[in-house]
Design an enzyme around this catalytic site. Structure first.
Site, PDB file in Angstrom:
ATOM      1  N   GLU A  88       0.677  -1.050   0.105  1.00 33.64           N
ATOM      2  CA  GLU A  88      -0.020  -0.011   0.098  1.00 33.64           C
ATOM      3  C   GLU A  88       0.979   1.256   0.037  1.00 33.64           C
ATOM      4  OE1 GLU A  88      -3.689  -1.957   2.466  1.00 33.64           O
ATOM      5  OE2 GLU A  88      -2.074  -1.169   3.559  1.00 33.64           O
ATOM      6  N   CYS A 101       3.044   8.719   1.033  1.00 34.77           N
ATOM      7  CA  CYS A 101       3.840   7.747   2.170  1.00 34.77           C
ATOM      8  C   CYS A 101       4.319   6.615   1.271  1.00 34.77           C
ATOM      9  CB  CYS A 101       2.744   7.642   3.106  1.00 34.77           C
ATOM     10  SG  CYS A 101       3.695   6.468   4.340  1.00 34.77           S
ATOM     11  N   CYS A 108       7.589  -6.485   5.940  1.00 31.64           N
ATOM     12  CA  CYS A 108       8.697  -5.859   6.925  1.00 31.64           C
ATOM     13  C   CYS A 108       9.176  -7.316   7.745  1.00 31.64           C
ATOM     14  CB  CYS A 108       8.352  -4.820   7.580  1.00 31.64           C
ATOM     15  SG  CYS A 108       9.740  -3.917   8.439  1.00 31.64           S
ATOM     16  N   CYS A 112       8.108  -5.005  14.394  1.00 26.76           N
ATOM     17  CA  CYS A 112       7.583  -4.102  15.606  1.00 26.76           C
ATOM     18  C   CYS A 112       6.067  -4.607  16.009  1.00 26.76           C
ATOM     19  CB  CYS A 112       7.498  -2.633  15.015  1.00 26.76           C
ATOM     20  SG  CYS A 112       9.119  -1.923  14.619  1.00 26.76           S
ATOM     21  N   CYS A 115       2.636  -2.762  14.985  1.00 25.14           N
ATOM     22  CA  CYS A 115       2.554  -2.328  13.657  1.00 25.14           C
ATOM     23  C   CYS A 115       2.039  -3.417  12.577  1.00 25.14           C
ATOM     24  CB  CYS A 115       3.810  -2.011  12.608  1.00 25.14           C
ATOM     25  SG  CYS A 115       3.856  -1.968  11.115  1.00 25.14           S
ATOM     26  N   GLY A 153       7.423  -1.653   5.182  1.00 22.42           N
ATOM     27  CA  GLY A 153       8.870  -2.147   5.150  1.00 22.42           C
ATOM     28  C   GLY A 153       9.823  -1.067   5.645  1.00 22.42           C
ATOM     29  N   GLU A 154      11.110  -1.615   6.038  1.00 17.61           N
ATOM     30  CA  GLU A 154      12.067  -0.610   6.474  1.00 17.61           C
ATOM     31  C   GLU A 154      13.114  -0.426   5.355  1.00 17.61           C
ATOM     32  OE1 GLU A 154      13.698   0.664   9.617  1.00 17.61           O
ATOM     33  OE2 GLU A 154      14.873   1.196   7.503  1.00 17.61           O
ATOM     34  N   SER A 185      12.114   7.484   6.862  1.00 15.10           N
ATOM     35  CA  SER A 185      11.995   6.848   8.390  1.00 15.10           C
ATOM     36  C   SER A 185      12.391   5.542   8.520  1.00 15.10           C
ATOM     37  CB  SER A 185      10.309   6.851   8.717  1.00 15.10           C
ATOM     38  OG  SER A 185      10.226   6.304   9.890  1.00 15.10           O
ATOM     39  N   SER A 214      12.421   5.998  14.241  1.00 17.30           N
ATOM     40  CA  SER A 214      11.255   5.536  15.190  1.00 17.30           C
ATOM     41  C   SER A 214      11.903   5.228  16.571  1.00 17.30           C
ATOM     42  CB  SER A 214      10.625   4.223  14.634  1.00 17.30           C
ATOM     43  OG  SER A 214      10.171   4.567  13.247  1.00 17.30           O
ATOM     44  N   LEU A 215      11.747   6.104  17.388  1.00 20.39           N
ATOM     45  CA  LEU A 215      12.241   5.808  18.884  1.00 20.39           C
ATOM     46  C   LEU A 215      11.623   5.108  19.962  1.00 20.39           C
ATOM     47  CD1 LEU A 215      14.723   8.646  20.304  1.00 20.39           C
ATOM     48  CD2 LEU A 215      13.325   6.912  21.829  1.00 20.39           C
ATOM     49  N   HIS A 216      10.368   5.642  20.114  1.00 22.53           N
ATOM     50  CA  HIS A 216       9.216   5.031  20.922  1.00 22.53           C
ATOM     51  C   HIS A 216       9.613   4.598  22.264  1.00 22.53           C
ATOM     52  CE1 HIS A 216       7.601   5.204  16.993  1.00 22.53           C
ATOM     53  NE2 HIS A 216       8.049   4.131  16.540  1.00 22.53           N
ATOM     54  N   HIS A 290      -2.703   4.289  17.009  1.00 23.79           N
ATOM     55  CA  HIS A 290      -3.962   3.661  16.494  1.00 23.79           C
ATOM     56  C   HIS A 290      -4.202   2.305  16.787  1.00 23.79           C
ATOM     57  CE1 HIS A 290      -2.513   6.810  13.908  1.00 23.79           C
ATOM     58  NE2 HIS A 290      -3.677   7.522  14.027  1.00 23.79           N
ATOM     59  N   CYS A 333      -0.464   5.878  10.614  1.00 18.77           N
ATOM     60  CA  CYS A 333       0.797   5.300  10.936  1.00 18.77           C
ATOM     61  C   CYS A 333       0.831   3.750  11.695  1.00 18.77           C
ATOM     62  CB  CYS A 333       1.517   6.163  11.898  1.00 18.77           C
ATOM     63  SG  CYS A 333       3.127   5.738  12.459  1.00 18.77           S
TER      64      CYS A 333
HETATM   65 FE1  SF4 Z   1       8.455  -2.463   9.853  1.00 18.37          FE
HETATM   66 FE2  SF4 Z   1       8.309  -0.070  10.245  1.00 18.37          FE
HETATM   67 FE3  SF4 Z   1       6.313  -1.597  10.738  1.00 18.37          FE
HETATM   68 FE4  SF4 Z   1       8.598  -1.654  12.024  1.00 18.37          FE
HETATM   69  S1  SF4 Z   1       7.016   0.079  12.055  1.00 18.37           S
HETATM   70  S2  SF4 Z   1       7.496  -3.445  11.582  1.00 18.37           S
HETATM   71  S3  SF4 Z   1      10.049  -1.001  10.733  1.00 18.37           S
HETATM   72  S4  SF4 Z   1       6.941  -1.095   8.778  1.00 18.37           S
END
Ligand code: SF4
Length: 343
Positions: A88, A101, A108, A112, A115, A153-154, A185, A214-216, A290, A333
């Site tokens: 997407e 985006c 990925c 995480c 996600c 994806g990363e 990102s 992405s810190l979190h 979310h 996100c």
């Molecule tokens: Fe991958 Fe980004 Fe989702 Fe983490 S937040 S699983 S890096 S797509």
């Protein structure tokens, strides 16, 4: 069939020579591919017919159309592309901007916990043609102003392809965008076991686009609970790489911080984050979480987010709350699943 989309001028010169064309015909080809945006080789009408016909036996332009699109009440549009189990891309309109985006992988492998993409696993990298198709096939293709590599994806796990796309987006013979219109990102991929190189360092050296990390969570054990790849790519290492670079000019770094109720939203976290980022030219973007199905994670209440923001700003760390877009169509996100309208 090999795609021409994603090739740069040097690659295309080699293609030209193969079909008996002068190398300068590569300039005509990039013009057809990236400016006039032809969909097939036969449309490159200033190349000799015989060369086009020979080329068409081995090559195609390689643009892939979207298979579905859904619109949010806020104007955000989510496009589904038929790569692997589904990829997407999200177009986010905002005043005079139209930001895409974009996704860099089919799924990925970073896993995480918050996600949807991570939950679906990894199904392969997108090649440059697959990434560029997102830019060129959405209905707003000709009015896009900005891009964020924040989709599925990363991007630093597929840096060679992403870099090629950035090169084409910013080349004078390509889209001629300023790199300042592009933000990548990442969770901070500081090493590649295959090459021994640091994709994060390569990104810093090989382009001048903005970076979002992405810190979190500022505490390693707690961050690893949310982001298992903290163990492979510790935040500490990411920060030590970034501290070698100057962000006081046009290039910006921001830190993304999704707020989870009772997980990363108290004073302890805010104070540790402020200590960690002290002295860096950066900004923190707080993001409302979310909810995703079958996850115990809950969004922090708005007053808690506001307090967190104030505490960071008072500690000298520029902090904003990022507006959330496209939640009703699962385009916000962390919500991209590659399943289009369905979840
Ligand atoms: Fe991958 Fe980004 Fe989702 Fe983490 S937040 S699983 S890096 S797509």
């Amino acid at each position: 069939m090999e795609a021409l989309l994603g090739k740069n001028i040097e690659d295309l010169k080699a293609v030209c020579v193969k079909y008996g064309l002068k190398p300068f015909a590569a300039n005509q080809m990039v013009d057809w591919l990236y400016r006039k945006r032809v969909r097939d080789i036969d449309g490159m009408t200033n190349l000799p017919k015989a060369a086009r016909e020979a080329m068409m036996r081995d090559y195609e332009v390689g643009r892939t159309a979207y298979s579905d699109v859904i619109s949010s009440s806020d104007g955000t549009r989510k496009y589904l592309f038929p790569f692997g189990p589904g990829v997407e891309a999200v177009m986010i309109p905002d005043k005079d901007r139209s930001t895409l985006c974009v996704s860099s992988q089919m799924g990925c492998r970073m896993g995480c916990r918050f996600c949807m993409t991570g939950r679906g696993g990894w199904h392969g990298n997108l090649d440059p043609a697959g990434i560029l198709s997102q830019f060129m096939e959405v209905d707003e293709a000709t009015v896009l102003t900005n891009a964020v590599f924040m989709g599925m994806g990363e991007p630093l796990d597929n840096w060679d392809s992403v870099r090629r796309v950035i090169d084409i987006l910013t080349a004078p013979w390509g889209f001629a965008w300023s790199p300042k219109r592009i933000t990548l990102s990442t969770i901070g991929v500081t090493s590649d076991v295959r090459t021994g190189e640091s994709p994060l360092r390569r990104f810093m050296e090989e382009c001048s686009c903005h970076l979002a990390v992405s810190l979190h969570n500022p505490f390693p054990e707690e961050r690893a609970e949310l982001m298992p790849m903290e163990k492979a790519f510790p935040l500490e290492k990411t920060l030590s790489v970034l501290k070698e670079y100057d962000f006081s000019g046009q290039r910006r770094v921001s830190f993304e911080y999704i707020m989870f109720a009772g997980i990363n939203d108290d004073k302890r976290h805010a104070d540790a984050l402020a200590r960690m980022l002290r002295g860096m030219e950066c900004r923190v973007n707080l993001i409302r979480f979310h909810r995703i199905p079958d996850s115990p994670l809950m969004p922090s209440p708005l007053p808690v987010i506001e307090q967190f923001k104030t505490r960071l700003n008072n500690a000298g760390v520029l902090t904003t709350l990022r507006a959330s877009r496209g939640e009703d169509i699962l385009a916000a996100c962390g919500m991209l699943s590659g399943k289009g309208k369905k979840i």
